[in-house]
Design a protein around this motif. Structure first.
Motif, short mmCIF file in Angstrom:
data_model
loop_
_atom_site.label_atom_id
_atom_site.label_comp_id
_atom_site.label_asym_id
_atom_site.label_seq_id
_atom_site.Cartn_x
_atom_site.Cartn_y
_atom_site.Cartn_z
N THR A 1 2.80 6.49 0.05
CA THR A 1 2.92 6.88 1.46
C THR A 1 4.20 6.24 2.01
O THR A 1 4.86 5.45 1.31
N PHE B 1 -5.07 2.84 5.26
CA PHE B 1 -4.25 3.71 4.40
C PHE B 1 -5.06 4.88 3.86
O PHE B 1 -4.54 5.94 3.60
N ASN B 2 -6.35 4.66 3.70
CA ASN B 2 -7.19 5.74 3.21
C ASN B 2 -7.52 6.75 4.30
O ASN B 2 -8.03 7.83 4.03
N MET B 3 -7.28 6.37 5.56
CA MET B 3 -7.58 7.24 6.70
C MET B 3 -6.33 8.01 7.15
O MET B 3 -6.39 8.79 8.08
N ASP C 1 -7.27 3.91 13.10
CA ASP C 1 -7.32 4.00 11.63
C ASP C 1 -8.15 2.86 11.03
O ASP C 1 -8.45 2.87 9.84
N ASN D 1 -8.20 -5.81 3.29
CA ASN D 1 -9.20 -4.74 3.18
C ASN D 1 -9.10 -3.76 4.35
O ASN D 1 -9.21 -2.55 4.18
N PHE E 1 0.82 -1.21 0.00
CA PHE E 1 0.00 0.00 0.00
C PHE E 1 0.86 1.27 0.00
O PHE E 1 0.43 2.30 -0.51
N LYS F 1 1.35 1.76 -3.56
CA LYS F 1 0.12 2.13 -4.25
C LYS F 1 -0.31 3.56 -3.91
O LYS F 1 -0.75 4.29 -4.79
N TYR F 2 -0.21 3.94 -2.64
CA TYR F 2 -0.71 5.26 -2.23
C TYR F 2 0.40 6.30 -2.07
O TYR F 2 0.15 7.40 -1.58
N GLU G 1 -6.09 -1.59 3.94
CA GLU G 1 -6.28 -0.62 2.86
C GLU G 1 -7.18 0.52 3.34
O GLU G 1 -6.94 1.69 3.04
N TYR G 2 -8.17 0.17 4.14
CA TYR G 2 -9.04 1.19 4.74
C TYR G 2 -8.18 2.15 5.57
O TYR G 2 -8.28 3.37 5.47
#
Ligand SMILES: Nc1ncnc2c1ncn2[C@@H]1O[C@H](COP(=O)(O)OP(=O)(O)OP(=O)(O)O)[C@@H](O)[C@H]1O
Length: 581
Positions: free
Chosen positions: A462, A495-497, A509, A489, A456, A459-460, A492-493
């Motif tokens: 970060t 990472f979005n936070m 998170d 999942n 991740f 991907k992001y 990944e959630y």
């Protein structure tokens, strides 16, 4: 269909009544009707044209362009039996589907002259519009005619090239701007965008677009947008992000392709996992059918892919199909393909099924336990006879596939209950791999989390370095009903936070449904959560009542099998109700 036939008949009658030379060609190119005036004009003898393709009667017809492109053509000139005629073609659509083309032989050439005038008028209007818009925008714009000759430019352009509109009007664009590809744009009608151009160390985005008026290309537009422009900078940043993501996926793909030992990517040092990996490595070399058992998200597909990549079939296709997610009535066509006209909505020319697509390679049948009995018989036959017959067809097609099947259901119990064919079971279970659920190999969780964080981060974009103690305790103690997929999942959630610059993941998170004391937090009284809790309970009860039979359970709940399957995934249920009650 009847209503439509009536309308086409009406159109035919109307054309006949108006003595209009017109005919109708269906979407496959067959002439369906022609008025007497058309027959007379074209000299088609009665009885000769019916049921024929327009290409046989009139090879130079432009109808196929209209059938292919779906756009009308007006007053197209063609020479037919020594005479020049003009035909207009109008495609007719219904519910987004092209029905056919209505062709009218123009009677007066004047109408075409009028059309040209209309087109010229429209292009003038368009040019005026552009002149008004050009103004003093912070980008350079130039408009050329269909020969690539400059009609107008805006002030920004004048400054950029150090010219005056008056002195360059009528000049070929190429003379002023040799880097232009406008000639090609005008010839092909294809825009060129996303290129850059540099002058005095300043970088500009260069776009060259055709200007159309209906069918006609009436000129072109050149745009030079300075990269310095704030909005553009934002676009550049987003473009670069996309480019990095693309590079990431490319590297992942090539890593997958060139992996020496595909099992290396499967994380698992737990003794049970090591045993399964070693066994899979061995069976990969042969061609035997493999049955992979394990709860949802335990990595059954990952194993199937690794077996394929480590097998002699590695360079051939790996085709995967989830038998539970496809509605029962479509399953046969998905697996075996269909011939043209096999059913309403069948694609022209028919379609190959998964067995054919996997020819020479591996076919992965996921959720085989949810395969209806009738289909089980067909699969067995395909395996035994090494050939299939498409739906609606008769010709046997040879197929050479290695089959890997997977399920989280107890096939032996299903067999005893008469829900799974024993002959198919014995054929599939030559080699069986049993994957442990994540809660039974918690020692693998840190390595999985490390791998996912790296994934991740790429991907992001970060730079998360790890997670705090509280989160570690949670990750190691949670029951993970959805196994590795759920872990993936949940992370990944997180990472979005993330807050900008955050280096450590924390429990906060993670999604509340997970951290709130179980898969669905009991203290959460929001309607959405309460409904979800009730839905989950109903699913569990249905599974209990049917002893884990998903098809029966879906029927009890009155929902489609595929919808039921999605809900199982949503709630992280494996279909074995006792696991998660
Ligand atoms: N051992 C593993 N190492 C790395 N990633 C894994 C591992 N096991 C599973 N995964 C990842 O977890 C996700 C789920 O795996 P997969 O789809 O293979 O599970 P499955 O058992 O086939 O699930 P389902 O039965 O629901 O189709 C995938 O993204 C996969 O990459």
């Amino acid at each position: 269909m009847r209503a439509l036939e009536l309308k086409l008949d009406e159109l035919a009658g109307l054309c006949e009544g108006l003595d209009l030379p017109a005919y109708w060609v269906d979407r496959y190119g067959f002439i369906q009707w022609a008025t007497s005036a058309a027959l007379q004009r074209l000299g088609w003898p009665e009885g000769l044209w019916q049921g024929r393709r327009i290409s046989e009667m009139m090879p130079q017809s432009r109808i196929f362009e209209v059938l292919a492109g779906g756009q009308s053509l007006r007053c197209r000139e063609l020479t037919y039996i020594g005479e020049t005629i003009q035909i207009s073609y109008q495609p007719c659509w219904r519910d987004g589907e092209l029905l056919g083309v209505w062709a009218v032989i123009e009677q007066q050439e004047k109408s075409c002259l009028e059309l040209e005038e209309e087109e010229i008028g429209a292009s003038r209007l368009l040019i005026q519009m552009y002149e008004t818009l050009l103004g003093d925008l912070l980008l350079g714009l130039a408009v050329v005619d269909s020969n690539g000759v400059i009609i107008t430019v805006n002030q920004y352009w004048e400054k950029l090239f150090g010219v005056n509109l008056a002195e360059i009007q009528g000049m070929p664009l190429k003379t002023l701007f040799p880097e232009s590809h406008m000639g090609q744009v005008l010839a092909t009608g294809q825009p060129r965008i996303g290129e850059t151009w540099t002058r005095d160390d300043e970088v500009y985005f260069l776009s060259e677009l055709p200007l159309r008026c209906g069918e006609l290309i009436i000129g072109g537009l050149v745009k030079l947008v300075p990269v310095e422009n704030v909005e553009t900078r934002d676009l550049v940043a987003r473009y670069q992000l996309l480019e990095r993501k693309l590079l990431f996926y490319q590297s992942e793909l090539s890593a997958l392709k060139h992996e020496e030992d595909p099992f290396v990517a499967i994380i698992g040092e737990n003794p049970h996992m090591v045993k399964v990996k070693n066994m899979a490595r061995k069976v990969a070399r042969g061609d035997a059918t493999v049955l992979i058992l394990g709860e949802s998200g335990t990595g059954k597909e990952v194993f199937a892919q690794a077996i394929h990549r480590a097998s002699p079939r590695a360079d051939q296709p790996f085709i995967s199909i989830n038998c539970a997610a496809i509605p029962e009535n479509l399953l046969e066509a998905e697996l075996f393909g269909y011939e043209e006209g096999a059913f309403t909505g069948a694609v022209k020319g028919g379609k190959a099924g998964k067995f054919e697509l996997a020819h020479g390679g591996t076919l992965f049948l996921d959720e085989i336990g949810d395969m209806p009995l009738a289909m089980q018989a067909k699969i067995l036959r395909a395996l035994q006879e090494r050939q299939i017959v498409r739906v609606g067809g008769h010709k046997p097609i040879p197929v050479d596939v290695r089959l890997i099947a997977a399920t989280n259901r107890d096939l032996v119990a299903m067999m005893q209950a008469g829900e799974f064919r024993s002959d198919l079971y014995y054929r599939l279970s030559v080699i069986t791999l049993q994957l442990p659920p994540l809660r039974e190999r918690r020692d693998d969780i840190p390595a999985l989390v490390k791998m996912l964080i790296e994934k991740f981060n790429k991907k992001y974009l970060t730079s998360v370095e790890g997670y705090d103690k509280e989160l570690e305790r949670f990750l190691l103690s949670y029951s993970w009903p959805g196994n590795v997929r759920q872990l993936e999942n949940v992370l990944e959630y997180a990472f979005n936070m993330l807050e900008p610059g955050q280096k450590l993941l924390t429990l906060q998170d993670l999604p509340e449904q997970v951290t709130g004391g179980g898969p669905l937090g009991e203290n959460d009284l929001r309607l959405e959560t309460v409904v979800a809790r009730a839905e989950k309970k109903a699913i569990l009860q249905a599974l209990q009542a049917t002893r884990g039979n998903r098809m029966e359970a879906a029927r009890l709940l009155g929902i489609q099998r595929s919808a039921f399957y999605q809900k199982l995934k949503k709630y992280g249920l494996s279909g074995k109700e006792e696991d998660h009650d």
